[in-house]
Design a protein around this motif. Structure first.
Motif, PDB file in Angstrom:
ATOM      1  N   ARG A   1      40.426  41.480  16.555  1.00 33.80           N
ATOM      2  CA  ARG A   1      40.802  40.166  17.069  1.00 33.80           C
ATOM      3  C   ARG A   1      40.340  39.987  18.519  1.00 33.80           C
ATOM      4  N   PHE A   2      40.463  41.023  19.315  1.00 36.21           N
ATOM      5  CA  PHE A   2      40.059  40.934  20.721  1.00 36.21           C
ATOM      6  C   PHE A   2      38.572  40.630  20.830  1.00 36.21           C
ATOM      7  N   THR A   3      37.767  41.319  20.051  1.00 33.66           N
ATOM      8  CA  THR A   3      36.320  41.093  20.083  1.00 33.66           C
ATOM      9  C   THR A   3      35.976  39.697  19.596  1.00 33.66           C
ATOM     10  N   GLU A   4      36.686  39.214  18.569  1.00 30.41           N
ATOM     11  CA  GLU A   4      36.453  37.856  18.078  1.00 30.41           C
ATOM     12  C   GLU A   4      36.741  36.813  19.146  1.00 30.41           C
ATOM     13  N   GLU A   5      37.801  37.026  19.932  1.00 35.20           N
ATOM     14  CA  GLU A   5      38.208  36.037  20.926  1.00 35.20           C
ATOM     15  C   GLU A   5      37.366  36.085  22.191  1.00 35.20           C
ATOM     16  N   THR A   6      36.916  37.266  22.574  1.00 36.49           N
ATOM     17  CA  THR A   6      36.275  37.406  23.888  1.00 36.49           C
ATOM     18  C   THR A   6      34.798  37.745  23.828  1.00 36.49           C
ATOM     19  N   GLY A   7      34.330  38.239  22.691  1.00 37.76           N
ATOM     20  CA  GLY A   7      32.940  38.655  22.604  1.00 37.76           C
ATOM     21  C   GLY A   7      32.670  40.010  23.224  1.00 37.76           C
ATOM     22  N   THR A   8      33.721  40.749  23.551  1.00 37.38           N
ATOM     23  CA  THR A   8      33.558  42.082  24.125  1.00 37.38           C
ATOM     24  C   THR A   8      34.721  42.947  23.691  1.00 37.38           C
ATOM     25  N   THR A   9      34.651  44.250  23.977  1.00 39.21           N
ATOM     26  CA  THR A   9      35.717  45.160  23.588  1.00 39.21           C
ATOM     27  C   THR A   9      36.822  45.169  24.648  1.00 39.21           C
ATOM     28  N   PRO A  10      38.022  45.627  24.280  1.00 38.38           N
ATOM     29  CA  PRO A  10      39.101  45.685  25.280  1.00 38.38           C
ATOM     30  C   PRO A  10      38.740  46.533  26.497  1.00 38.38           C
ATOM     31  N   LEU A  11      38.127  47.696  26.274  1.00 39.09           N
ATOM     32  CA  LEU A  11      37.810  48.566  27.403  1.00 39.09           C
ATOM     33  C   LEU A  11      36.729  47.951  28.300  1.00 39.09           C
ATOM     34  N   GLN A  12      35.726  47.313  27.701  1.00 39.64           N
ATOM     35  CA  GLN A  12      34.711  46.641  28.516  1.00 39.64           C
ATOM     36  C   GLN A  12      35.335  45.493  29.302  1.00 39.64           C
ATOM     37  N   TRP A  13      36.231  44.778  28.663  1.00 46.04           N
ATOM     38  CA  TRP A  13      36.923  43.672  29.338  1.00 46.04           C
ATOM     39  C   TRP A  13      37.749  44.186  30.513  1.00 46.04           C
ATOM     40  N   LEU A  14      38.441  45.304  30.305  1.00 46.74           N
ATOM     41  CA  LEU A  14      39.250  45.872  31.378  1.00 46.74           C
ATOM     42  C   LEU A  14      38.386  46.291  32.568  1.00 46.74           C
ATOM     43  N   VAL A  15      37.259  46.910  32.305  1.00 44.83           N
ATOM     44  CA  VAL A  15      36.376  47.320  33.399  1.00 44.83           C
ATOM     45  C   VAL A  15      35.919  46.090  34.187  1.00 44.83           C
ATOM     46  N   GLY A  16      35.532  45.025  33.489  1.00 43.80           N
ATOM     47  CA  GLY A  16      35.109  43.814  34.175  1.00 43.80           C
ATOM     48  C   GLY A  16      36.218  43.202  35.011  1.00 43.80           C
ATOM     49  N   ALA A  17      37.442  43.167  34.459  1.00 41.66           N
ATOM     50  CA  ALA A  17      38.583  42.618  35.194  1.00 41.66           C
ATOM     51  C   ALA A  17      38.907  43.466  36.418  1.00 41.66           C
ATOM     52  N   ARG A  18      38.840  44.780  36.283  1.00 44.18           N
ATOM     53  CA  ARG A  18      39.124  45.666  37.414  1.00 44.18           C
ATOM     54  C   ARG A  18      38.052  45.557  38.492  1.00 44.18           C
ATOM     55  N   LEU A  19      36.816  45.414  38.071  1.00 39.60           N
ATOM     56  CA  LEU A  19      35.742  45.223  39.046  1.00 39.60           C
ATOM     57  C   LEU A  19      35.937  43.916  39.798  1.00 39.60           C
ATOM     58  N   GLY A  20      36.360  42.877  39.088  1.00 45.90           N
ATOM     59  CA  GLY A  20      36.638  41.607  39.762  1.00 45.90           C
ATOM     60  C   GLY A  20      37.756  41.725  40.776  1.00 45.90           C
ATOM     61  N   LEU A  21      38.822  42.453  40.419  1.00 39.43           N
ATOM     62  CA  LEU A  21      39.920  42.664  41.362  1.00 39.43           C
ATOM     63  C   LEU A  21      39.445  43.471  42.557  1.00 39.43           C
ATOM     64  N   ALA A  22      38.635  44.493  42.315  1.00 39.75           N
ATOM     65  CA  ALA A  22      38.114  45.299  43.428  1.00 39.75           C
ATOM     66  C   ALA A  22      37.298  44.440  44.387  1.00 39.75           C
ATOM     67  N   ARG A  23      36.522  43.523  43.856  1.00 42.57           N
ATOM     68  CA  ARG A  23      35.729  42.645  44.722  1.00 42.57           C
ATOM     69  C   ARG A  23      36.638  41.786  45.592  1.00 42.57           C
ATOM     70  N   GLU A  24      37.709  41.256  44.993  1.00 46.08           N
ATOM     71  CA  GLU A  24      38.638  40.441  45.780  1.00 46.08           C
ATOM     72  C   GLU A  24      39.321  41.275  46.859  1.00 46.08           C
ATOM     73  N   LEU A  25      39.714  42.481  46.534  1.00 47.85           N
ATOM     74  CA  LEU A  25      40.374  43.334  47.520  1.00 47.85           C
ATOM     75  C   LEU A  25      39.433  43.687  48.668  1.00 47.85           C
ATOM     76  N   LEU A  26      38.175  43.929  48.359  1.00 48.65           N
ATOM     77  CA  LEU A  26      37.209  44.227  49.414  1.00 48.65           C
ATOM     78  C   LEU A  26      36.984  43.027  50.308  1.00 48.65           C
ATOM     79  N   GLU A  27      37.048  41.839  49.743  1.00 52.39           N
ATOM     80  CA  GLU A  27      36.823  40.617  50.522  1.00 52.39           C
ATOM     81  C   GLU A  27      38.021  40.249  51.381  1.00 52.39           C
ATOM     82  N   THR A  28      39.220  40.503  50.898  1.00 50.62           N
ATOM     83  CA  THR A  28      40.408  39.936  51.544  1.00 50.62           C
ATOM     84  C   THR A  28      41.302  40.948  52.241  1.00 50.62           C
TER      85      THR A  28
END
Length: 321
Positions: free
Chosen positions: A246-273
């Motif tokens: 279901r996760f892959t159907e909804e997002t087009g990616t796997t849960p673990l790949q999605w988590l890595v992308g979300a964590r990288l996004g948070l890391a970018r915000e933390l580095l900026e702010t």
């Protein structure tokens, strides 16, 4: 901030939504340097939706832009649209002058006709992938992506993937914080990396199905913690197998790949702010160690956390290492 001029090329038969996406995302805001104009070979320009659009300048004015965006054309104008030679010449001139050129959806056909995609990777709407590949064999067509970034030439897949690409450009120019502010203002989905599949087999839940949006929101609030597929599936009230499907159907990616992308996004915000150390940013974003954070930055962004912070930080970084 130095003014960055964005020009949108309006052509006969363009799809209005493809036009609206860059107009909305690159609209003038206090936190961005973008100044937006719409240009075309004629004025007014007919659209595919029964109205015409007045433009602010002609093709000769494109020489002044820093980023040129080409919306897609309607189905009746594809796949072999007869584009005026003056339009093709204007696009080639923009490329030769080092301008950034971007296509939304089927706008890739326009770039390809002008020779801008020869030897490069590119994408377009999944329904027209075969035609793009057949008509322009010099283009390396990527089928299962949301967008392709080749530096100064960028292409997006179908329609709403143009939102992902435009937000990617803002993130590349100004960092994650500004891009996320714009995404929230237009109620866009969280950032999606370009490598995700553009065609999701079941993007809308069937009657009786439960969307995983709540589980993804729950995970986003806990990115600094250890999160496993077992935990995510338990939160969703599903078996792991059903959850993965279901996760892959909804997002087009796997849960673990999605988590890595979300964590990288948070890391970018933390580095900026913040002025937190790289070790702390890695820990707080759930990426573990500074070495792991550097690895993901190198793979995804071709830079280091320190260089990223120097480029986009809103704070004085005195604790970095």
């Amino acid at each position: 901030m130095t003014v960055h001029r964005v020009g949108v090329l309006a052509l006969e038969g363009m799809a209005p939504l493809d036009l609206a996406i860059p107009l909305q995302i690159f609209a003038p805001r206090e936190e961005t340097p973008y100044r937006l104009s719409v240009f075309g070979p004629v004025s007014p320009v007919p659209t595919t939706s029964g109205f015409v659009l007045a433009v602010s300048g002609g093709l000769e004015d494109l020489d002044s832009v820093d980023t040129l965006i080409v919306p897609g054309l309607g189905q009746e104008f594809l796949p072999q649209a007869k584009l005026p030679q003056e339009v093709l010449d204007a696009l080639a001139r923009a490329r030769d002058r080092g301008r950034r050129v971007v296509s939304i959806c089927t706008g890739a056909f326009t770039l390809a006709a002008a020779g801008l995609l020869d030897g490069l990777h590119a994408t377009t709407h999944w329904q027209y992938i075969d035609e793009l590949e057949r008509l322009y064999p010099a283009v390396h067509v990527d089928r299962d992506v949301l967008y392709v970034d080749e530096g100064d030439i960028l292409t997006s897949a179908g329609v709403c993937c143009g939102i992902d690409l435009c937000l990617h450009i803002v993130r590349r120019d100004l960092g994650a914080v500004v891009a996320n502010q714009i995404a929230r203002s237009i109620v866009a989905a969280p950032h999606r990396e370009g490598g995700q599949a553009q065609y999701v087999p079941a993007p809308v839940a069937h009657v009786g199905d439960t969307s995983l949006a709540d589980t993804r929101s729950w995970a986003l609030e806990r990115l600094g913690e250890t999160l496993t597929v077992t935990q995510l599936a338990r939160h969703a009230g599903m078996s792991e197998r059903s959850f993965m499907r279901r996760f892959t159907e909804e997002t087009g990616t796997t849960p673990l790949q999605w988590l890595v992308g979300a964590r990288l996004g948070l890391a970018r915000e933390l580095l900026e702010t913040t002025d937190h150390s790289v070790d702390r940013v890695a820990r707080d974003s759930g990426l573990g160690s500074a070495a792991n954070l550097r690895l993901h930055f190198r793979r995804a962004l071709d830079t280091t956390p320190t260089a990223y912070r120097q480029a986009f930080s809103r704070h004085v970084a005195h604790a970095d290492s």
